[in-house]
Design a protein around this motif. Structure first.
Motif, PDB file in Angstrom:
ATOM      1  N   PHE A 175       0.828  -1.202   0.000  1.00  0.00           N
ATOM      2  CA  PHE A 175       0.000   0.000   0.000  1.00  0.00           C
ATOM      3  C   PHE A 175       0.863   1.252   0.000  1.00  0.00           C
ATOM      4  N   GLU A 176       0.543   2.153  -0.935  1.00  0.00           N
ATOM      5  CA  GLU A 176       1.035   3.524  -0.923  1.00  0.00           C
ATOM      6  C   GLU A 176      -0.164   4.433  -0.694  1.00  0.00           C
ATOM      7  N   GLN A 177       0.068   5.737  -0.729  1.00  0.00           N
ATOM      8  CA  GLN A 177      -1.000   6.695  -0.456  1.00  0.00           C
ATOM      9  C   GLN A 177      -2.175   6.533  -1.420  1.00  0.00           C
ATOM     10  N   THR A 178      -1.885   6.231  -2.693  1.00  0.00           N
ATOM     11  CA  THR A 178      -2.932   6.169  -3.715  1.00  0.00           C
ATOM     12  C   THR A 178      -3.405   4.750  -4.002  1.00  0.00           C
ATOM     13  N   SER A 179      -2.961   3.769  -3.225  1.00  0.00           N
ATOM     14  CA  SER A 179      -3.333   2.378  -3.495  1.00  0.00           C
ATOM     15  C   SER A 179      -4.814   2.143  -3.205  1.00  0.00           C
ATOM     16  N   PRO A 180      -5.506   1.394  -4.062  1.00  0.00           N
ATOM     17  CA  PRO A 180      -6.910   1.054  -3.776  1.00  0.00           C
ATOM     18  C   PRO A 180      -7.016   0.132  -2.577  1.00  0.00           C
ATOM     19  N   ARG A 181      -8.106   0.266  -1.826  1.00  0.00           N
ATOM     20  CA  ARG A 181      -8.323  -0.563  -0.644  1.00  0.00           C
ATOM     21  C   ARG A 181      -9.709  -1.196  -0.631  1.00  0.00           C
ATOM     22  N   LEU A 207       3.476   7.101   2.868  1.00  0.00           N
ATOM     23  CA  LEU A 207       2.905   5.818   3.260  1.00  0.00           C
ATOM     24  C   LEU A 207       3.538   4.716   2.433  1.00  0.00           C
ATOM     25  N   CYS A 208       4.106   3.745   3.096  1.00  0.00           N
ATOM     26  CA  CYS A 208       4.747   2.615   2.421  1.00  0.00           C
ATOM     27  C   CYS A 208       4.647   1.421   3.354  1.00  0.00           C
ATOM     28  N   SER A 209       3.731   0.523   3.068  1.00  0.00           N
ATOM     29  CA  SER A 209       3.496  -0.578   3.996  1.00  0.00           C
ATOM     30  C   SER A 209       3.094  -1.832   3.248  1.00  0.00           C
TER      31      SER A 209
END
Length: 265
Positions: free
Chosen positions: A113-119, A206-208
């Motif tokens: 997941f980055e800031q713009t990643s879909p969830r 955000l980098c997870s």
């Protein structure tokens, strides 16, 4: 790295007792020295005492892996600085931690997941740890360290009016139950030098990576429709550390509890 067959050590397909054990801290004797409670007004005082008494900025975290094995790793305490000995230990222990993460991602899959990643909805997991690392590298995390949280299963009522459910039919937006299976949350971070040690670099993008043992979802109490979502955030990390970094735990209801003063959740 792909695993056609995972080696077993004492019937452990993913983690042996040797892999599960964290190395000792070089300042082991200083881990129990007193520090003020980590509050915004005491940060500078905490760091002054750390430098004076060589108190580590790490504690050993204990994660139940299954009913027989506990996974140990070193974790940066919020509000503390990291001493050079802390950083050396984290770097030395990172290969062991990443070996475990490699196997867990091979087994369960990992979601980056980055800031713009879909969830929302079905997401495609990655099954190689190096794929996660490569994406973190592209985001600027070259010489990185890892922060890990383990979140046990959570099942809670969910107020859908407080979130966006535009992808669901209007008749489904009623009362919901949210379910988050047990999962690991791994966050990449980097350090910046400060006087006498290091601090976690802020602000950071955000980098997870999340390793889920099942799919998180919402289920309607009225229509029984369900939707997979990775942005529910209803779980709380299981936080068992030795030595304790919280110095004012809530009193135990049962005074006969077997928990000691050295282990708090």
């Amino acid at each position: 790295m792909l695993y056609s067959k995972l080696p077993t050590v004492q019937n452990r397909a993913v983690m042996s007792p040797e892999e599960a054990s964290a190395p000792e801290h070089p300042l082991q004797a200083h881990l129990n020295l007193p520090l003020p409670s980590p509050e915004p007004g005491t940060i500078a005082e905490i760091r002054r005492i750390q430098l004076r008494d060589r108190i580590p900025g790490l504690v050993k975290r204990l994660l139940p892996f299954d009913g027989e094995l506990t996974w140990e790793y070193w974790w940066a305490v919020p509000g503390r600085m990291l001493l050079p000995e802390d950083v050396e230990l984290l770097n030395r222990d990172r290969p062991r931690v990443e070996t475990i993460l490699t196997k867990l991602i091979w087994l369960f899959g990992g979601y980056y997941f980055e800031q713009t990643s879909p969830r929302e909805g079905e997401l495609k997991p990655l099954h190689e740890w190096q794929q996660i690392v490569q994406r973190a590298n592209h985001l600027g995390f070259k010489n990185y360290l890892l922060d890990i949280d383990y979140l046990p299963i959570a099942i809670k009522p969910y107020n859908s009016l407080q979130t966006s459910l535009s992808n669901l039919p209007a008749e489904c937006i009623a009362e919901w139950v949210a379910v988050e299976p047990a999962h690991w949350h791994i966050e990449f971070f980097q350090l910046e030098p400060i006087n006498g040690g290091y601090d976690i670099q802020e602000p950071k993008p955000l980098c997870s990576c999340q390793i889920w043992t099942g799919k998180p979802f919402l289920r309607s109490c009225q229509t029984e429709d369900s939707a997979v979502r990775y942005d529910l955030f209803i779980s709380k990390p299981l936080d068992i550390t030795i030595p304790p970094w919280r110095y004012q735990p809530e009193p135990l209801r049962d005074e006969s509890s077997s928990l000691t003063s050295e282990v708090f959740q």
